[in-house]
Design an enzyme around this catalytic site. Structure first.
Site, PDB file in Angstrom:
ATOM      1  N   GLU A 179      12.340  17.125 -25.319  1.00 34.83           N
ATOM      2  CA  GLU A 179      11.652  17.913 -23.875  1.00 34.83           C
ATOM      3  C   GLU A 179      12.275  19.017 -23.463  1.00 34.83           C
ATOM      4  O   GLU A 179      11.470  19.884 -22.953  1.00 34.83           O
ATOM      5  CB  GLU A 179      11.652  16.574 -22.841  1.00 34.83           C
ATOM      6  N   GLU A 196      -2.342  17.808 -11.740  1.00 37.99           N
ATOM      7  CA  GLU A 196      -2.920  18.218 -13.069  1.00 37.99           C
ATOM      8  C   GLU A 196      -4.178  18.740 -13.127  1.00 37.99           C
ATOM      9  O   GLU A 196      -5.118  18.216 -14.153  1.00 37.99           O
ATOM     10  CB  GLU A 196      -2.367  17.278 -14.021  1.00 37.99           C
ATOM     11  N   ARG A 210       0.893  -0.937  -0.128  1.00 35.11           N
ATOM     12  CA  ARG A 210      -0.021  -0.169  -0.105  1.00 35.11           C
ATOM     13  C   ARG A 210       0.868   1.415  -0.076  1.00 35.11           C
ATOM     14  O   ARG A 210       0.400   2.291   0.163  1.00 35.11           O
ATOM     15  CB  ARG A 210      -0.933   0.063   1.071  1.00 35.11           C
ATOM     16  N   HIS A 259       2.236  16.266 -26.270  1.00 32.56           N
ATOM     17  CA  HIS A 259       2.040  14.835 -25.916  1.00 32.56           C
ATOM     18  C   HIS A 259       0.635  14.164 -26.212  1.00 32.56           C
ATOM     19  O   HIS A 259       0.602  12.533 -26.106  1.00 32.56           O
ATOM     20  CB  HIS A 259       2.144  14.744 -24.217  1.00 32.56           C
ATOM     21  N   ASN A 273       2.066  18.690 -20.936  1.00 29.48           N
ATOM     22  CA  ASN A 273       1.565  17.949 -21.732  1.00 29.48           C
ATOM     23  C   ASN A 273       1.534  18.230 -23.449  1.00 29.48           C
ATOM     24  O   ASN A 273       1.081  17.692 -24.236  1.00 29.48           O
ATOM     25  CB  ASN A 273       0.212  17.470 -21.528  1.00 29.48           C
ATOM     26  N   HIS A 319       1.981  10.995 -27.549  1.00 30.08           N
ATOM     27  CA  HIS A 319       1.546   9.501 -27.091  1.00 30.08           C
ATOM     28  C   HIS A 319       0.846   8.695 -28.203  1.00 30.08           C
ATOM     29  O   HIS A 319       1.092   7.572 -28.274  1.00 30.08           O
ATOM     30  CB  HIS A 319       0.759   9.685 -25.897  1.00 30.08           C
ATOM     31  N   LYS A 330       9.970  22.678 -14.627  1.00 29.38           N
ATOM     32  CA  LYS A 330       9.122  21.466 -14.507  1.00 29.38           C
ATOM     33  C   LYS A 330       8.469  21.580 -13.020  1.00 29.38           C
ATOM     34  O   LYS A 330       7.573  21.426 -12.498  1.00 29.38           O
ATOM     35  CB  LYS A 330       9.328  20.134 -14.792  1.00 29.38           C
ATOM     36  N   LYS A 368       4.535  11.245 -11.522  1.00 25.55           N
ATOM     37  CA  LYS A 368       3.451  10.838 -12.476  1.00 25.55           C
ATOM     38  C   LYS A 368       4.048   9.466 -12.639  1.00 25.55           C
ATOM     39  O   LYS A 368       5.223   9.382 -13.181  1.00 25.55           O
ATOM     40  CB  LYS A 368       3.339  11.447 -13.605  1.00 25.55           C
ATOM     41  N   HIS A 398       9.805   7.950 -27.055  1.00 27.96           N
ATOM     42  CA  HIS A 398       8.944   8.741 -26.518  1.00 27.96           C
ATOM     43  C   HIS A 398       9.341  10.272 -26.801  1.00 27.96           C
ATOM     44  O   HIS A 398       8.555  11.070 -27.458  1.00 27.96           O
ATOM     45  CB  HIS A 398       8.913   8.956 -25.124  1.00 27.96           C
ATOM     46  N   ARG A 419      -0.687  22.502 -14.876  1.00 25.53           N
ATOM     47  CA  ARG A 419       0.234  21.146 -14.983  1.00 25.53           C
ATOM     48  C   ARG A 419      -0.067  20.661 -16.413  1.00 25.53           C
ATOM     49  O   ARG A 419       1.011  19.963 -17.002  1.00 25.53           O
ATOM     50  CB  ARG A 419       0.302  20.088 -13.877  1.00 25.53           C
TER      51      ARG A 419
HETATM   52  N1  LIG Z   1       6.499  10.427 -15.540  1.00 21.59           N
HETATM   53  C1  LIG Z   1       6.709  11.482 -16.469  1.00 21.59           C
HETATM   54  O1  LIG Z   1       6.406  12.379 -16.205  1.00 21.59           O
HETATM   55  C2  LIG Z   1       7.279  11.181 -17.765  1.00 21.59           C
HETATM   56  C3  LIG Z   1       7.463  12.231 -18.556  1.00 21.59           C
HETATM   57  C4  LIG Z   1       8.045  12.202 -19.778  1.00 21.59           C
HETATM   58  C5  LIG Z   1       8.540  10.793 -20.084  1.00 21.59           C
HETATM   59  N2  LIG Z   1       7.956   9.715 -19.592  1.00 21.59           N
HETATM   60  C6  LIG Z   1       8.233   8.325 -19.700  1.00 21.59           C
HETATM   61  O2  LIG Z   1       9.565   8.022 -19.969  1.00 21.59           O
HETATM   62  C7  LIG Z   1       9.638   6.792 -20.712  1.00 21.59           C
HETATM   63  C8  LIG Z   1      10.969   7.293 -21.483  1.00 21.59           C
HETATM   64  O3  LIG Z   1      12.159   7.463 -20.929  1.00 21.59           O
HETATM   65  P1  LIG Z   1      13.594   7.400 -21.518  1.00 21.59           P
HETATM   66  O4  LIG Z   1      13.564   8.252 -22.701  1.00 21.59           O
HETATM   67  O5  LIG Z   1      14.599   7.611 -20.412  1.00 21.59           O
HETATM   68  O6  LIG Z   1      13.578   5.862 -22.182  1.00 21.59           O
HETATM   69  P2  LIG Z   1      14.290   4.544 -21.457  1.00 21.59           P
HETATM   70  O7  LIG Z   1      14.277   4.313 -20.007  1.00 21.59           O
HETATM   71  O8  LIG Z   1      13.663   3.401 -22.235  1.00 21.59           O
HETATM   72  O9  LIG Z   1      15.808   4.682 -21.669  1.00 21.59           O
HETATM   73  C9  LIG Z   1      16.278   4.777 -22.966  1.00 21.59           C
HETATM   74  C10 LIG Z   1      17.397   3.711 -23.134  1.00 21.59           C
HETATM   75  O10 LIG Z   1      18.560   4.070 -22.606  1.00 21.59           O
HETATM   76  C11 LIG Z   1      19.093   3.191 -21.802  1.00 21.59           C
HETATM   77  N3  LIG Z   1      19.842   3.870 -20.850  1.00 21.59           N
HETATM   78  C12 LIG Z   1      19.557   4.526 -19.500  1.00 21.59           C
HETATM   79  N4  LIG Z   1      20.452   5.064 -19.193  1.00 21.59           N
HETATM   80  C13 LIG Z   1      21.657   5.152 -19.659  1.00 21.59           C
HETATM   81  C14 LIG Z   1      22.916   5.447 -19.586  1.00 21.59           C
HETATM   82  N5  LIG Z   1      23.235   6.492 -18.546  1.00 21.59           N
HETATM   83  N6  LIG Z   1      23.811   5.199 -20.502  1.00 21.59           N
HETATM   84  C15 LIG Z   1      23.499   4.211 -21.571  1.00 21.59           C
HETATM   85  N7  LIG Z   1      22.144   3.776 -21.817  1.00 21.59           N
HETATM   86  C16 LIG Z   1      21.431   4.055 -20.798  1.00 21.59           C
HETATM   87  C17 LIG Z   1      18.018   2.260 -21.154  1.00 21.59           C
HETATM   88  O11 LIG Z   1      18.511   0.888 -20.863  1.00 21.59           O
HETATM   89  C18 LIG Z   1      17.129   2.215 -22.390  1.00 21.59           C
HETATM   90  O12 LIG Z   1      17.420   1.421 -23.368  1.00 21.59           O
HETATM   91  C19 LIG Z   1       8.551   6.847 -21.403  1.00 21.59           C
HETATM   92  O13 LIG Z   1       7.860   5.533 -20.950  1.00 21.59           O
HETATM   93  C20 LIG Z   1       7.738   7.997 -21.211  1.00 21.59           C
HETATM   94  O14 LIG Z   1       6.232   7.825 -21.189  1.00 21.59           O
HETATM   95  C21 LIG Z   1       7.334   9.795 -18.261  1.00 21.59           C
END
Ligand SMILES: NC(=O)c1ccc[n+]([C@@H]2O[C@H](COP(=O)([O-])OP(=O)(O)OC[C@H]3O[C@@H](n4cnc5c(N)ncnc54)[C@H](O)[C@@H]3O)[C@@H](O)[C@H]2O)c1
Length: 367
Positions: free
Chosen positions: A186, A236, A122, A247, A244, A251, A226, A144, A263, A240
């Protein structure tokens, strides 16, 4: 570099989240955050595990029993099946309500881990150690969290704030070039929604901003943007929504391509389409729309959209977006670079006809 911190404060719960910036945090984590934990689960993906997990684990082990839990990398694994597998491992390792989780990785690990922390026993405390540029400037901040479902992106999730975020610039050096574009998208979004001088700075020498050294100089400022928005509207309900921008369509494109395009790249495409919609509705100043697109197309030309995008499929995913109500598509749109349109009653939400969304995709020259 001595660690430097930024705080996000949630006064109604008397809680805060500190974002700590440094370049030696892999080996010098602020361990006092973990000293009262009964144990720690260090959750990461298989690629990041090979690069950094041993150093962070060694560090944490000085103050608490630390269990390393590794998931498979990639958006395709940000789902309930991974949550169930990790929960099982945490349970088998004997983690309890006083245990703490540290998410070490990109946005996929961060989103999934935050979700796990919000439901395990929980809810237990967690921290973020983002290792991609995108995760440092965006996904690790704001609480989020969630996973994708077969019917859409981020369809299952919670708001759950990390207790702290550790931003170590040194981890960005191992990122492949394609991850630069993800983060850059971003960062540019932050400029468009809230910081015209930052946008101008990037637009004036875009080529230079395809280098990680140069991008590192914008990480703190982007986090500040942010953090301020999240502090004003954690759940949001209004402002907030500006985060988006790009997005809703981004998305939908991402899901329509079964997550084969990352992404950050999809968000760049989403801003091209949503910016066009804003200009068509007479909301986005024409000169700024042109300037936005000059920059976004410079980024877009660095990657291929493959396989091609199906407009009807994008629309069907856009209709599932969480910002929608009663089948109406809602978006937050810019009125000029650096300022978003407040929408009706200051809700930062504008209703978009479906045919306009479909037409906006022509800007990407797709099927
Ligand atoms: N929660 C939120 O507010 C929010 C905001 C924006 C995006 N997101 C989410 O974030 C995700 C995308 O995140 P991302 O772009 O970081 O992708 P990811 O987590 O898939 O990382 C991208 C790749 O880089 C590799 N990697 C990570 N760190 C590394 C490093 N230091 N050196 C070498 N390789 C490395 C990972 O293994 C992966 O293969 C999506 O799911 C998206 O929906 C969430």
């Amino acid at each position: 570099m001595a660690p430097d911190a930024l705080e996000i404060v949630f006064p109604e719960r008397s809680e805060k989240c500190s974002i700590i910036f440094g370049d030696k945090l892999l080996d010098e984590l602020p361990l006092d955050n973990f000293s009262e934990a009964s144990s720690v689960a260090l959750i990461t993906d298989d690629l990041v595990a090979k690069l950094y997990a041993h150093r962070v684990r060694e560090n944490l082990s000085r103050v608490a029993k630390t269990h390393l839990i590794v998931m498979r990398h990639g958006e395709q694994n940000k789902n309930l099946a991974s949550v169930a597998q990790i929960a099982r491992k945490m349970s088998d390792a004997g983690l309890d309500r006083k245990s703490v989780i540290l998410a070490l990785g990109g946005g996929v690990v961060g989103d999934l881990t935050g979700f796990m922390a919000s439901i395990f026993k929980r809810g237990i405390s967690y921290f973020q150690f983002p290792t991609t540029l995108l995760a440092q400037v965006d996904s690790s901040i704001g609480g989020k969290c969630g996973v994708d479902a077969t019917w859409g992106k981020n369809q299952l999730g919670t708001f759950y704030q990390p207790k702290g975020i550790f931003e170590d610039s040194s981890v960005l050096d191992s990122l492949p070039q394609k991850e630069i574009i993800n983060g850059l998208g971003e960062i540019v979004k932050s400029g468009i929604i809230a910081d015209r001088p930052m946008f101008d700075q990037i637009a004036a020498s875009t080529e230079e901003y395809f280098s990680m050294e140069k991008l590192k100089t914008l990480v703190r400022r982007t986090c500040e943007i942010k953090a301020k928005v999240v502090e004003r509207d954690e759940r949001e309900m209004s402002v907030r929504k500006v985060l988006n921008y790009g997005h809703t369509i981004g998305h939908a494109i991402e899901a329509s391509l079964n997550y084969k395009l990352s992404h950050g790249k999809c968000v760049v495409l989403g801003m091209i389409c949503e910016g066009w919609i804003a200009a068509k509705l007479g909301i986005f100043q024409e000169d700024d729309f042109v300037r936005q697109n000059d920059l976004l197309f410079q980024i877009k030309k660095r990657y291929r959209i493959s396989p091609s995008i199906n407009r009807r499929r994008v629309l069907s995913f856009a209709l599932l977006d969480k910002k929608n109500a009663s089948g109406v598509i809602n978006m937050s749109l810019p009125e000029e670079i650096g300022r978003m349109h407040p929408g009706k009653n200051g809700g930062y939400s504008i209703s978009i006809p479906k045919d306009l969304l479909l037409k906006s995709l022509d800007n990407l020259k797709v099927s």
